[in-house]
Design an enzyme around this catalytic site. Structure first.
Site, PDB file in Angstrom:
ATOM      1  CG  HIS A 131      -1.661  -1.073   1.617  1.00  0.00           C
ATOM      2  ND1 HIS A 131      -3.007  -1.090   1.366  1.00  0.00           N
ATOM      3  CD2 HIS A 131      -1.368  -2.253   2.203  1.00  0.00           C
ATOM      4  CE1 HIS A 131      -3.513  -2.245   1.785  1.00  0.00           C
ATOM      5  NE2 HIS A 131      -2.548  -2.970   2.295  1.00  0.00           N
ATOM      6  CD  GLU A 155      -0.831   1.599   4.384  1.00  0.00           C
ATOM      7  OE1 GLU A 155      -0.407   2.407   3.526  1.00  0.00           O
ATOM      8  OE2 GLU A 155      -2.031   1.291   4.509  1.00  0.00           O
ATOM      9  CG  HIS A 205      -5.144  -1.769  -1.222  1.00  0.00           C
ATOM     10  ND1 HIS A 205      -5.425  -0.718  -0.388  1.00  0.00           N
ATOM     11  CD2 HIS A 205      -6.161  -2.655  -1.059  1.00  0.00           C
ATOM     12  CE1 HIS A 205      -6.574  -0.969   0.243  1.00  0.00           C
ATOM     13  NE2 HIS A 205      -7.026  -2.124  -0.137  1.00  0.00           N
ATOM     14  CG  ASP A 234      -3.119   1.746  -1.874  1.00  0.00           C
ATOM     15  OD1 ASP A 234      -4.268   1.572  -2.302  1.00  0.00           O
ATOM     16  OD2 ASP A 234      -2.712   1.260  -0.794  1.00  0.00           O
TER      17      ASP A 234
HETATM   18 ZN   LIG Z   1      -4.072   0.476   0.467  1.00  0.00          ZN
END
Ligand SMILES: [Zn+2]
Length: 199
Positions: free
Chosen positions: A36, A101, A172, A182
């Site tokens: 992400h 992330e 994602h 993303d």
């Molecule tokens: Zn995401």
């Protein structure tokens, strides 16, 4: 960086537990890594927002632009990063995946001679790239990732693949197309996936 008892240890690692987590993965269920971007301003602000109880979102780790990595949820425990998602015949990928992330504000806008994030922060032109998103047809502007950040992510994926028998690294944008964009075209997802599995 190493993994011990489902937690990262080593230099440039910060443990910052988030209350937003589920139970443990069921045996054999953990099969994917989902990449992400945070769409945020920096690693610390993203860690804070992924730890706010009322938001009920999290990820296993957040990797900063300097490679510093915050771990929010242990790797044997479900985090809340994928939302409505579908892949490989499965739905609700939180139950099957580690969420990484990357600190990155995402898609950028051009205003006069300036490049701005969605939250109106100015971006240095050296950090801007033009590319076509895999789910779209036209070129748009994206914030680049740093080499250090990509290398840190790659090492982490290799360790996770070795330790947990992960079979695929996905974006994602691939498991929630139409809803999510993303990590976007600035992230070398295709090369990365091949290199990670083969190295
Ligand atoms: Zn995401």
């Amino acid at each position: 960086m190493n993994i011990s008892n489902h937690e990262l240890i080593g230099d440039k690692i910060e443990q910052s537990p988030s209350p937003n987590k589920g139970g443990k993965f069921k045996d054999g269920d953990l099969q994917y890594i989902v990449i992400h971007y945070t769409a945020g301003a920096n690693r610390k602000s993203s860690v804070r927002s992924l730890s706010k109880k009322e938001r009920v979102v999290s990820a296993h780790v957040v990797i900063g632009r300097d490679g510093i990595t915050s771990q929010l949820v242990p790797f044997d425990t479900i985090a809340f990063h994928a939302g409505k998602s579908e892949w490989d015949g499965k739905t609700g990928l939180n139950k099957y995946s580690i969420g990484i992330e990357m600190d990155n504000p995402g898609r950028l806008n051009e205003k006069g001679s300036e490049f701005l994030t969605s939250f109106k922060a100015k971006v240095d032109p050296s950090n801007v790239m033009k590319a076509v998103h895999r789910n779209e047809k036209k070129e748009t502007l994206w914030h680049t990732y740093t080499d250090e950040q990509i290398e840190t992510c790659k090492k982490l994926c290799q360790d996770l693949i070795a330790q947990y028998g992960i079979k695929q690294v996905v974006g994602h944008e691939e498991i929630s197309p139409g809803r999510k964009i993303d990590p976007g075209p600035a992230f070398p997802l295709d090369d990365f996936r091949v290199e990670t599995i083969n190295d």
